[in-house]
Write a protein that holds these residues in place. Structure first.
Motif, PDB file in Angstrom:
ATOM      1  N   HIS A 100       0.698  -1.138   0.055  1.00 40.65           N
ATOM      2  CA  HIS A 100      -0.050  -0.219   0.134  1.00 40.65           C
ATOM      3  C   HIS A 100       0.826   1.243  -0.082  1.00 40.65           C
ATOM      4  O   HIS A 100       0.526   2.287  -0.521  1.00 40.65           O
ATOM      5  CB  HIS A 100      -0.989  -0.046   1.279  1.00 40.65           C
ATOM      6  CG  HIS A 100      -1.717   1.144   1.463  1.00 40.65           C
ATOM      7  ND1 HIS A 100      -2.716   1.654   0.524  1.00 40.65           N
ATOM      8  CD2 HIS A 100      -1.738   2.200   2.403  1.00 40.65           C
ATOM      9  CE1 HIS A 100      -3.234   2.775   0.938  1.00 40.65           C
ATOM     10  NE2 HIS A 100      -2.560   3.036   2.036  1.00 40.65           N
ATOM     11  N   TRP A 107       0.145   5.452  -2.104  1.00 46.09           N
ATOM     12  CA  TRP A 107       0.049   6.824  -1.824  1.00 46.09           C
ATOM     13  C   TRP A 107       1.122   7.207  -0.949  1.00 46.09           C
ATOM     14  O   TRP A 107       1.301   8.548  -1.011  1.00 46.09           O
ATOM     15  CB  TRP A 107      -1.255   7.075  -0.827  1.00 46.09           C
ATOM     16  CG  TRP A 107      -2.468   6.306  -1.295  1.00 46.09           C
ATOM     17  CD1 TRP A 107      -3.288   5.464  -0.954  1.00 46.09           C
ATOM     18  CD2 TRP A 107      -3.348   6.921  -2.453  1.00 46.09           C
ATOM     19  NE1 TRP A 107      -4.388   5.099  -1.730  1.00 46.09           N
ATOM     20  CE2 TRP A 107      -4.280   6.146  -2.822  1.00 46.09           C
ATOM     21  CE3 TRP A 107      -2.989   8.062  -3.457  1.00 46.09           C
ATOM     22  CZ2 TRP A 107      -5.285   6.319  -3.801  1.00 46.09           C
ATOM     23  CZ3 TRP A 107      -4.012   8.289  -4.529  1.00 46.09           C
ATOM     24  CH2 TRP A 107      -5.170   7.253  -4.427  1.00 46.09           C
ATOM     25  N   ASP A 150       1.732   7.014   1.874  1.00 43.57           N
ATOM     26  CA  ASP A 150       1.112   7.644   3.294  1.00 43.57           C
ATOM     27  C   ASP A 150       1.534   6.636   4.338  1.00 43.57           C
ATOM     28  O   ASP A 150       1.040   6.768   5.704  1.00 43.57           O
ATOM     29  CB  ASP A 150      -0.490   7.726   3.305  1.00 43.57           C
ATOM     30  CG  ASP A 150      -1.214   6.299   3.137  1.00 43.57           C
ATOM     31  OD1 ASP A 150      -0.757   5.292   2.782  1.00 43.57           O
ATOM     32  OD2 ASP A 150      -2.489   6.398   2.948  1.00 43.57           O
ATOM     33  N   ASN A 187       0.726   3.992   5.970  1.00 48.96           N
ATOM     34  CA  ASN A 187      -0.175   3.401   6.925  1.00 48.96           C
ATOM     35  C   ASN A 187      -0.939   2.131   6.535  1.00 48.96           C
ATOM     36  O   ASN A 187      -1.934   1.828   6.771  1.00 48.96           O
ATOM     37  CB  ASN A 187      -1.395   4.295   7.265  1.00 48.96           C
ATOM     38  CG  ASN A 187      -2.183   4.602   6.082  1.00 48.96           C
ATOM     39  OD1 ASN A 187      -2.038   4.190   4.864  1.00 48.96           O
ATOM     40  ND2 ASN A 187      -3.345   5.610   6.282  1.00 48.96           N
ATOM     41  N   HIS A 229      -4.589   0.169   7.669  1.00 52.53           N
ATOM     42  CA  HIS A 229      -5.609  -0.506   6.801  1.00 52.53           C
ATOM     43  C   HIS A 229      -5.665  -1.960   7.141  1.00 52.53           C
ATOM     44  O   HIS A 229      -7.104  -2.567   7.310  1.00 52.53           O
ATOM     45  CB  HIS A 229      -5.190  -0.221   5.292  1.00 52.53           C
ATOM     46  CG  HIS A 229      -5.202   1.143   4.736  1.00 52.53           C
ATOM     47  ND1 HIS A 229      -6.453   1.648   4.606  1.00 52.53           N
ATOM     48  CD2 HIS A 229      -4.261   1.877   4.513  1.00 52.53           C
ATOM     49  CE1 HIS A 229      -6.155   2.920   4.372  1.00 52.53           C
ATOM     50  NE2 HIS A 229      -5.008   2.944   4.233  1.00 52.53           N
TER      51      HIS A 229
HETATM   52 ZN    ZN Z   1      -3.261   4.610   3.472  1.00 56.64          ZN
END
Ligand code: ZN
Length: 140
Positions: A80, A84, A86, A88, A92
């Motif tokens: 993931h 993005w 990001d 995180n 998720h």
């Molecule tokens: Zn994310």
């Protein structure tokens, strides 16, 4: 039968894992609805948080945090992150496994929870943020 939907907003005051006991907020929503019997659905809006129940005490909070580290560790790479950036992915994965909502029955205006069972919002996201929780009461 009636349906009442309200939105509650909660601050996540720290980074990473955070659990908040929201039982009193849900009880208050039922009281204000003036419904006596039915079900309440508690749904967190977003893909990095969950709603569940637990015995809300500090040591069990630590145990759940440890369990989450085993299920989706902080120190591994997630696909993931390529999407993005990001950082995180773990948030998720944890949120999807636990799920975003919970349904609890109520009678005589009171949640039918066990004595040591509280409704909790588990926020797995990395940054501090605000969280929207939708409480939908169905009953009469
Ligand atoms: Zn994310």
């Amino acid at each position: 039968m009636r349906i009442k939907t309200i939105e509650l907003f909660f601050d996540k005051p720290k980074e990473d894992f955070y659990i908040k006991n929201i039982t009193d907020d849900v009880s208050k929503a039922i009281k204000e609805s003036k419904m006596k019997e039915g079900i309440v659905n508690i749904f967190v809006s977003g893909s990095t948080a969950s709603v569940s129940t637990m015995e809300f005490e500090p040591n069990l909070v630590k145990d759940i945090e440890k369990a989450m580290e085993k299920i989706a560790p902080s120190d591994i790479e997630y696909e993931h992150h390529k999407t993005w950036g990001d950082e995180n992915g773990k948030s998720h994965v944890r949120a999807t496994i636990l799920g975003p909502s919970l349904t609890v029955p109520f009678k005589d205006g009171k949640l039918l929870l066990g004595t040591w069972q509280q409704i909790v919002l588990l926020d797995f996201d990395v940054p501090k943020r605000e969280r929207k929780v939708v409480v939908q009461i169905i009953g009469e």
